[in-house]
Design a protein around this motif. Structure first.
Motif, short mmCIF file in Angstrom:
data_model
loop_
_atom_site.label_atom_id
_atom_site.label_comp_id
_atom_site.label_asym_id
_atom_site.label_seq_id
_atom_site.Cartn_x
_atom_site.Cartn_y
_atom_site.Cartn_z
N ALA A 1 0.84 -1.21 0.00
CA ALA A 1 0.00 0.00 0.00
C ALA A 1 0.87 1.26 0.00
CB ALA A 1 -0.92 0.01 1.22
N HIS A 2 0.41 2.25 -0.74
CA HIS A 2 1.09 3.55 -0.73
C HIS A 2 0.60 4.37 0.47
CE1 HIS A 2 2.10 7.69 -2.05
NE2 HIS A 2 3.18 7.08 -2.50
N PHE A 3 1.43 5.35 0.88
CA PHE A 3 1.09 6.20 2.03
C PHE A 3 -0.18 7.02 1.81
CE2 PHE A 3 5.86 6.07 2.77
CZ PHE A 3 5.79 5.35 3.94
N ASP B 1 6.69 4.49 -0.08
CA ASP B 1 6.63 5.43 -1.21
C ASP B 1 6.85 4.64 -2.50
OD1 ASP B 1 9.39 4.97 -1.31
OD2 ASP B 1 9.96 7.05 -0.97
N SER B 2 6.89 5.33 -3.63
CA SER B 2 6.96 4.64 -4.91
C SER B 2 8.22 3.78 -5.03
CB SER B 2 6.95 5.66 -6.05
OG SER B 2 5.90 6.55 -5.89
N LEU B 3 9.34 4.30 -4.50
CA LEU B 3 10.59 3.55 -4.62
C LEU B 3 10.56 2.29 -3.75
CD1 LEU B 3 13.45 3.38 -5.80
CD2 LEU B 3 14.26 4.72 -3.85
N ALA C 1 7.22 19.79 2.17
CA ALA C 1 6.50 19.76 0.89
C ALA C 1 7.03 18.68 -0.04
CB ALA C 1 6.59 21.12 0.21
N HIS C 2 6.14 18.21 -0.90
CA HIS C 2 6.52 17.24 -1.93
C HIS C 2 6.95 18.01 -3.17
CE1 HIS C 2 6.23 13.82 -4.68
NE2 HIS C 2 6.22 13.04 -3.62
N PRO C 3 7.98 17.52 -3.89
CA PRO C 3 8.46 18.28 -5.06
C PRO C 3 7.48 18.34 -6.23
CG PRO C 3 9.68 16.22 -4.83
CD PRO C 3 8.84 16.36 -3.60
N SER D 1 10.28 13.23 -0.84
CA SER D 1 9.24 12.25 -1.17
C SER D 1 8.37 12.01 0.07
CB SER D 1 9.91 10.92 -1.55
OG SER D 1 10.46 10.32 -0.38
N THR D 2 7.34 11.21 -0.08
CA THR D 2 6.46 10.94 1.07
C THR D 2 7.26 10.32 2.23
OG1 THR D 2 5.80 8.88 -0.03
CG2 THR D 2 4.29 10.74 -0.20
N THR D 3 8.15 9.39 1.91
CA THR D 3 8.97 8.78 2.99
C THR D 3 9.81 9.84 3.69
OG1 THR D 3 9.11 6.63 1.91
CG2 THR D 3 10.87 7.15 3.43
P1 13P Z 1 6.25 9.24 -3.50
O1 13P Z 1 5.48 8.44 -2.49
O2 13P Z 1 7.22 8.36 -4.22
O3 13P Z 1 6.85 10.45 -2.91
O4 13P Z 1 5.21 9.70 -4.63
C1 13P Z 1 4.13 10.50 -4.38
C2 13P Z 1 3.07 10.36 -5.38
O5 13P Z 1 2.43 11.29 -5.75
C3 13P Z 1 2.76 9.04 -5.86
O6 13P Z 1 1.95 9.14 -6.91
#
Ligand code: 13P
Ligand code: SF4
Length: 317
Positions: free
Chosen positions: A31-33, A48-50, A205-207, A222-224
């Motif tokens: 699951a993603h955050f 996160d995605s990675l 902030a997220h980029p 990133s979210t992480t």
């Molecule tokens: P990350 O979780 O890799 O930072 O990506 C954020 C995002 O928008 C995923 O779609």
């Protein structure tokens, strides 16, 4: 299309039923955050995605249940072709991936002969297959640096491209002009007001955010990265300029933490919740485990081409 069961066909205790089905079927839930808290709670790995791409590559199980968006599940299917990847909702897309159709991208690449192609992971398998390297928000700077001295296309997020150009000093990137509909809608004016009300708070902030928002950030990641930074200072309030799904993980690790969501352009809407990510619900998670579908598949030849730049990223990160 997702086939949904009627409520009467589902057990009353959905959480317990999902865990039972997961064990019975030898499934692993990623699951993603940005998923709903109750979905994150049932997942074996949240990331996160990675991190999710790495997990998908290394996992050994009978079925991957991917609670995120389509490009993430597709990436998992490419990285681990022997394991079926199912998703709660096939319509969970992404404005970045959807805004960069492979045919149009092919023409864009052809317009820039000799340029290498670096693609953000938020893209379809078709676009990944045309790329030399993939990046995520957590390794984008390093991946751009990999192409020092070379003509370089960066796709499909113009905000991530601008941030990474600033970080690396590369003002010559050839950028596909896509954007995330969630991060683009944070209000710089609203953020300035919130900062003035909470001068002790750190802005994370997220980029994928607009420059006027990033200009006010103390920390961009990133979210992480955002979660780790917030957890590292439990007594200092944080203002968060990313999807508020990350609050769940922060609050679990730093229960007393004070968090403020950066405001959106339109105060009357929750436009900083990703409408795609939030399509996944506990009910749909149960249904997809029970029916073992819908399954995300990638044609074999395309998957082979898309795998190379993803594997290269994982090796370089
Ligand atoms: P990350 O979780 O890799 O930072 O990506 C954020 C995002 O928008 C995923 O779609
Ligand atoms: Fe795509 Fe933005 Fe949603 Fe992430 S938050 S999945 S980039 S639309």
């Amino acid at each position: 299309m997702t086939v949904s069961l009627g409520n009467q066909d589902r057990p009353a205790d959905l959480e317990a039923a999902i865990l039972d089905l997961k064990r019975e079927k030898g499934a692993v839930i990623l699951a993603h955050f940005y998923q709903e808290s109750e979905v994150q709670e049932l997942a074996d790995i949240v990331g996160d995605s990675l991190a999710l791409a790495r997990a998908a590559q290394e996992i050994d199980c009978k079925m991957i249940v991917f609670c995120g968006v389509h490009f993430m599940a597709e990436t998992a299917a490419i990285l681990n072709p022997g394991i079926p990847v199912v998703v709660p909702d096939m319509d969970a897309g992404c404005s970045l991936a959807d805004g960069c159709p492979p045919e149009e991208f092919k023409a864009f690449v052809a317009d820039h002969p000799g340029a290498k192609v670096l693609t953000y992971i938020n893209a379809s398998a078709g676009v990944k297959a045309m790329s030399d390297l993939i990046c995520t928000s957590s390794n984008a700077v390093k991946m751009v640096e990999h192409f020092e001295g070379e003509k370089l296309i960066f796709a499909p997020d113009r905000h991530l491209a601008r941030w990474v150009a600033k970080e690396t000093g590369r003002d010559d990137l050839i950028v596909w002009q896509g954007a995330c509909i969630v991060h683009e809608l944070f209000s710089a004016k609203g953020l300035a007001k919130l900062r003035a009300q909470h001068p002790d708070a750190e802005v994370l902030a997220h980029p994928e955010c607009d420059q006027a928002v990033l200009d006010q950030a103390d920390f961009i990641a990133s979210t992480t990265g955002i979660i780790s930074r917030a957890v590292a200072s439990p007594d200092r309030p944080s203002i968060i300029a990313t999807e508020d799904g990350v609050f769940h993980s922060i609050m679990k690790q730093a229960p007393g933490k004070v968090l403020y969501q950066a405001p959106g352009m339109d105060e009357s809407c929750v436009c900083n919740r990703c409408p795609y990510m939030r399509l996944n619900t506990l009910e749909k998670l149960y249904d997809c485990l029970a029916s073992e579908g819908p399954c995300v598949t990638v044609p074999e030849e395309l998957a082979k081409q898309a795998l190379l730049p993803i594997e290269k990223m994982l090796a370089l990160s």
